[in-house]
Motif scaffolding. Structure first.
Motif, short mmCIF file in Angstrom:
data_model
loop_
_atom_site.label_atom_id
_atom_site.label_comp_id
_atom_site.label_asym_id
_atom_site.label_seq_id
_atom_site.Cartn_x
_atom_site.Cartn_y
_atom_site.Cartn_z
N LEU A 52 0.83 -1.20 0.00
CA LEU A 52 0.00 0.00 0.00
C LEU A 52 0.87 1.26 0.00
CD1 LEU A 52 -3.17 0.51 2.18
CD2 LEU A 52 -1.55 2.36 1.83
N LEU A 53 1.93 1.24 0.82
CA LEU A 53 2.83 2.38 0.88
C LEU A 53 3.47 2.64 -0.49
CD1 LEU A 53 4.50 4.56 2.28
CD2 LEU A 53 6.08 2.78 3.02
N VAL A 56 0.86 4.17 -2.81
CA VAL A 56 0.60 5.59 -2.55
C VAL A 56 1.74 6.45 -3.09
CG1 VAL A 56 0.41 7.33 -0.73
CG2 VAL A 56 -0.88 5.19 -0.54
N SER A 59 1.72 6.62 -6.87
CA SER A 59 0.58 7.31 -7.48
C SER A 59 0.94 8.74 -7.89
CB SER A 59 -0.61 7.33 -6.52
OG SER A 59 -0.31 8.12 -5.38
N GLY A 107 -3.21 0.95 -2.77
CA GLY A 107 -2.63 2.29 -2.63
C GLY A 107 -2.87 3.15 -3.86
N GLU A 110 -6.63 4.15 -3.74
CA GLU A 110 -6.92 5.07 -2.65
C GLU A 110 -6.46 6.50 -3.00
OE1 GLU A 110 -6.34 5.24 2.17
OE2 GLU A 110 -4.63 4.60 0.95
N ALA A 111 -5.26 6.63 -3.53
CA ALA A 111 -4.73 7.96 -3.84
C ALA A 111 -5.44 8.59 -5.04
CB ALA A 111 -3.23 7.87 -4.10
N ALA A 328 0.80 9.26 2.82
CA ALA A 328 2.00 8.43 2.76
C ALA A 328 2.58 8.20 4.15
CB ALA A 328 3.05 9.09 1.86
N ALA A 331 0.63 5.46 5.68
CA ALA A 331 0.98 4.16 5.10
C ALA A 331 2.29 3.62 5.66
CB ALA A 331 1.06 4.28 3.58
N THR A 335 2.90 -0.10 7.58
CA THR A 335 3.91 -1.07 7.16
C THR A 335 4.83 -1.47 8.32
OG1 THR A 335 3.92 -0.12 4.94
CG2 THR A 335 5.80 -1.50 5.55
#
Length: 381
Positions: A52-53, A56, A59, A107, A110-111, A328, A331, A335
């Motif tokens: 996910l991080l 993001v 993105s 990610g 979402e962004a 970010a 995220a 993590t």
């Protein structure tokens, strides 16, 4: 509203529905997969949020060069592939890698979804974003129920990929007319210097939430020694409690209760209850689990409140740029906090897990009180 705009909105809602499926599927399927593989797969949770991080962070460059719809489609496609891979995985490495890919797609959606919402919302995007997040919670609550029913035939659960695939199909249609709102603002990371308490509080909160959400099926399975298939309902319970907490906070806001009061009191109480759960988890597991359920309700509105309070202190012209950097930061917490807790406690359901999480949670109200004493508005230049 034109037909293209309506289709764009529908595609956006379907994409966020896919987020709900992804957010709940990996945690819900963990217990039954661990039993099938006879191994510990707890590392899949930090892998999910690590992806996910990366999503993001990736993105930003994508959104600078392509419209949000392109990134939404890519993220939805990756989630669909990852859900199928999780369902058919027959080795720990494959399962964990699929979880990371699922997070990466999450990610991206979402962004880019937040940016896309601005272009299809009628007026302010606030109402539309609230509805989108509600869609995530509903789908995340329903997904574990399907996992519980199909836990004995895990490959068949790959059918859940139909949700992000449907989003992909809807987004692939004619694009809605573009507008200046679709062009993301340049991220000014220097703006975080004026928002340091929020930039620290977000990863702490997201990290603690990740512990509870990512292991929402594993925790009740290990505390109460329930069947892994039944334990999947723990993820459904988590997201249901999240919805209760979010709607309760919204009701308090309508009664003009200041957000800082809700945030400080709720996170402070959550820290106390989580520490109590850590103390009682071995001697009174049922009481500990009940305390953790209350913790979820109390923590549920924190993300939106922290982010909203941060944006209140920004020049409106710069808020969009800093929002990406703050997301970010969150995220990063999702993590690394579960990873550190695994290194310390070794077991997601251990006393150490809850005590460390309580300590991190206790820092949030302190940071928010510090932020409340700072100047009300910071101009980011």
């Amino acid at each position: 509203m034109t037909a293209r705009t309506r289709r764009a909105r529908a595609g956006l809602f379907t994409a966020f529905a896919g987020l709900g499926v992804t957010a709940a599927f990996v945690p819900a399927v963990l217990p039954s997969t661990e039993r099938a593989m006879a191994t510990d797969l707890s590392a899949a949770v930090p892998a999910l949020f690590g992806g996910l991080l990366v999503g993001v962070l990736s993105s930003g460059p994508l959104l600078m060069r392509r419209p949000p719809r392109t990134t939404l489609m890519l993220g939805s496609a990756l989630q669909a592939v990852a859900i199928i891979a999780v369902a058919v995985a027959d080795a720990p490495a494959m399962f964990i890698a699929a979880a990371a890919v699922a997070g990466f797609g999450f990610g991206l959606v979402e962004a880019s979804g937040s940016v896309a919402a601005k272009s299809v919302a009628a007026g302010s995007a606030t109402g539309l974003l609230s509805a989108l997040l509600g869609t995530v919670a509903v789908c995340a609550a329903v997904t574990p129920l399907l996992v519980a029913v199909g836990s004995g035939t895990r490959p068949l659960l790959g059918i859940l990929a139909i949700v992000p695939l449907l989003a992909l199909a809807m987004l692939a249609g004619p694009a809605a007319p573009t507008s200046p709102a679709e062009t993301p603002a340049h991220r000014d990371v220097r703006g975080l210097l004026a928002l340091l308490p929020f930039a620290v509080a977000l990863p702490l909160y997201v990290g603690v939430e990740t512990v509870l959400s990512g292991w929402s099926a594993v925790i009740p399975e290990r505390i109460l020694a329930v069947d892994p298939g039944l334990a999947a309902l723990g993820t459904s319970a988590f997201w249901t409690l999240m919805a209760v907490g979010r709607f309760s906070a919204a009701g308090l806001r309508r009664l003009s209760v200041p957000p800082i009061v809700i945030l400080v009191s709720a996170t402070g109480a959550a820290a106390v209850l989580m520490a109590t759960a850590g103390i009682l988890v071995e001697s009174a597991p049922e009481v500990a689990l009940g305390g953790l359920a209350a913790v979820v309700v109390l923590l549920a509105p924190s993300y939106g409140l922290i982010l909203g309070l941060a944006l209140d202190r920004l020049d409106p012209a710069r808020s969009a740029a800093v929002t990406g950097a703050l997301v970010a930061c969150g995220a990063v917490g999702g993590t690394f906090v579960p990873t550190v807790i695994l290194l310390i406690g070794r077991d997601p359901a251990s006393s150490a897990t809850f005590l460390v999480s309580a300590g991190l949670c206790a820092l949030i109200p302190v940071l928010m009180l510090v932020a409340a004493r700072s100047p009300r508005r910071a101009s980011v230049r």
